[in-house]
Design an enzyme around this catalytic site. Structure first.
Site, PDB file in Angstrom:
ATOM      1  N   LYS A  52       0.847  -1.201   0.000  1.00 31.76           N
ATOM      2  CA  LYS A  52       0.000   0.000   0.000  1.00 31.76           C
ATOM      3  C   LYS A  52       0.879   1.247   0.000  1.00 31.76           C
ATOM      4  O   LYS A  52       0.638   2.196  -0.758  1.00 31.76           O
ATOM      5  CB  LYS A  52      -0.950  -0.026   1.206  1.00 31.76           C
ATOM      6  CG  LYS A  52      -1.994  -1.135   1.096  1.00 31.76           C
ATOM      7  CD  LYS A  52      -2.790  -1.361   2.372  1.00 31.76           C
ATOM      8  CE  LYS A  52      -3.693  -2.591   2.212  1.00 31.76           C
ATOM      9  NZ  LYS A  52      -4.456  -2.927   3.420  1.00 31.76           N
ATOM     10  N   GLN A  96      -4.496  -1.739   9.766  1.00 30.97           N
ATOM     11  CA  GLN A  96      -4.397  -3.057   9.140  1.00 30.97           C
ATOM     12  C   GLN A  96      -4.929  -4.135  10.087  1.00 30.97           C
ATOM     13  O   GLN A  96      -4.589  -4.169  11.267  1.00 30.97           O
ATOM     14  CB  GLN A  96      -2.923  -3.340   8.756  1.00 30.97           C
ATOM     15  CG  GLN A  96      -2.726  -4.607   7.943  1.00 30.97           C
ATOM     16  CD  GLN A  96      -3.360  -4.550   6.554  1.00 30.97           C
ATOM     17  OE1 GLN A  96      -3.532  -3.489   5.971  1.00 30.97           O
ATOM     18  NE2 GLN A  96      -3.724  -5.696   6.024  1.00 30.97           N
ATOM     19  N   ASP A 119     -10.909   2.414   3.994  1.00 33.01           N
ATOM     20  CA  ASP A 119     -11.084   0.965   3.889  1.00 33.01           C
ATOM     21  C   ASP A 119     -12.571   0.608   3.789  1.00 33.01           C
ATOM     22  O   ASP A 119     -12.914  -0.535   3.482  1.00 33.01           O
ATOM     23  CB  ASP A 119     -10.521   0.275   5.144  1.00 33.01           C
ATOM     24  CG  ASP A 119      -9.257  -0.507   4.857  1.00 33.01           C
ATOM     25  OD1 ASP A 119      -9.052  -0.900   3.686  1.00 33.01           O
ATOM     26  OD2 ASP A 119      -8.478  -0.723   5.797  1.00 33.01           O
TER      27      ASP A 119
END
Ligand code: GUN
Length: 293
Positions: A52, A96, A119
C-alpha cells in the site's frame, strides 16, 4: 480459459490515477495523503501494508506508516486514531487487520472518522453501501467490481455464489453484486461454514467468488464448465519443495479449476493488486471530498 490479469489492470488504473493526481497537485498545491497503522509484526500484514505504501509513491500520494508494538494497549491505539482523525493533512487512513487479540476490532473500527475511513469498514460506510448511497466501498469488493467491469463480465441476472461471509469481503461483495447497479443485478447465494450441499450450490453458479481463507478449497468437481472464478484468497503455504520454502496460493485449486473455468483470477496477480487500487481510489476521493464534505 482466459486469465483475469489483476496485476495489469491495477497497473493501468494506477497509471491513469497518477495523471489525475498530478493535475490535483497543480490545482490544490498539495498531494493526497494516506496513513496506515500496523500493530505488531504479522508477516502477511507487513507485506500488505508495504504494498500500500509503495503504491502511494507510484500514484503520487504522500504516505505515513505508523508502526506500533504488538503489545500496544487498545487505549494507545485509539489515541493514535484520534490524532489521525484530527490531522487536517491526512485525507484517509487504515488500521491493518487482524489486530492482536487484546484489542477490540469493532471498537477500533468505530473510532475511525467515517470521512477518513478509506477501507470502508466503518458501519456508517457499510450501511450506506448496503443502501446504495455514496460511501467508501470496502477496498477488496471495490477492486473486484472494477475487474468485472474491465473484463465486461455481465452480472445482471447471473447466479453468483460467494463462499465466505467475512465483514470485509464475503458479506459486502454479496450485497454489492445483488444491488441494482452496473456491476450488480445478480442473484447471489452467500455460502459459509454451515452451508449444506456446497458442491451442488457451486455447480449452479455462473460466477464463483471464493473468500474463505482455506488454501485450494474450491476443487474442479465443484465448478461447472464455463463458470467465471474470482479467487480472493491469499494463503502462504510452506514446503521445502518450493524455491523459497513457501508459496502463495488462493482459495481455488487453480491448476485443476483452470480447465473448467471460462475466466479465472490467478494468485498472486489477481484480486490482490486490485484491493490496493480500491484503497488508492478511495483515498483520492477523500482528498477531493468527493464522497463527504
Ligand atoms: N486485512 C486484510 N485485508 C485488509 C484490508 O483490506 N484492510 C485492512 N485494514 N486490513 C486488512
Amino acid at each position: 480459459m482466459k486469465l483475469i490479469d489483476g496485476k495489469a489492470v491495477a497497473a493501468e488504473i494506477k497509471n491513469n490515477l497518477k495523471h489525475e493526481v498530478d493535475a490535483y497537485r497543480l490545482s490544490s498545491g498539495r498531494s493526497p495523503h494516506l496513513a496506515a497503522i500496523l500493530v505488531g509484526d504479522n508477516p502477511a500484514s507487513q507485506a500488505y501494508v508495504g504494498n500500500k505504501v509503495k503504491s502511494c509513491g507510484e500514484v503520487g500520494f504522500n504516505s505515513t506508516l505508523i508502526r506500533l508494538d504488538a503489545n500496544t494497549s487498545e487505549d494507545a491505539l485509539l489515541h493514535q486514531i484520534k490524532l489521525l482523525n484530527e490531522d487536517p493533512d491526512i485525507d484517509g487512513f487504515i488500521v491493518q487487520l487482524p489486530l492482536p487479540d487484546h484489542i477490540d476490532e469493532v471498537k477500533v473500527t468505530l473510532a475511525i472518522d467515517y470521512k477518513k475511513d478509506v477501507d470502508g469498514f466503518h458501519p456508517y460506510n457499510f450501511g450506506r453501501m448496503a443502501q446504495g448511497l455514496p460511501c467508501f466501498l470496502p477496498a477488496t469488493p471495490y477492486g473486484i467490481t472494477l475487474l468485472l467491469e474491465r473484463y465486461n463480465i455481465e452480472t445482471a441476472g447471473k447466479h453468483v455464489v460467494v463462499v465466505g461471509r467475512s465483514n470485509i469481503v464475503g458479506t459486502p461483495i454479496s450485497i454489492l453484486l445483488s444491488r441494482k447497479s452496473k456491476t450488480g443485478d445478480a442473484t447471489v447465494t452467500l455460502t459459509h461454514s454451515k452451508t449444506k450441499n456446497l458442491q451442488s450450490i457451486l455447480l449452479k453458479a455462473d460466477i464463483i467468488i471464493a473468500a474463505i481463507g482455506i488454501p485450494n478449497f474450491i476443487k474442479d468437481d465443484m465448478v461447472s464448465q464455463g463458470a467465471i472464478v474470482i479467487d480472493v484468497g491469499i494463503n502462504r503455504i510452506e514446503s521445502e519443495s518450493y524455491t523459497n520454502g513457501s508459496k502463495l496460493v488462493g482459495d481455488v485449486d487453480f491448476e485443476h479449476v483452470r480447465y473448467k473455468a471460462s475466466m479465472i483470477t490467478p494468485v498472486p496477480g489477481g484480486v490482490g493488486p486490485m484491493t490496493v487500487v480500491g484503497l488508492m481510489l478511495n483515498t483520492f476521493k477523500a482528498a477531493k471530498k468527493e464522497v463527504y464534505q
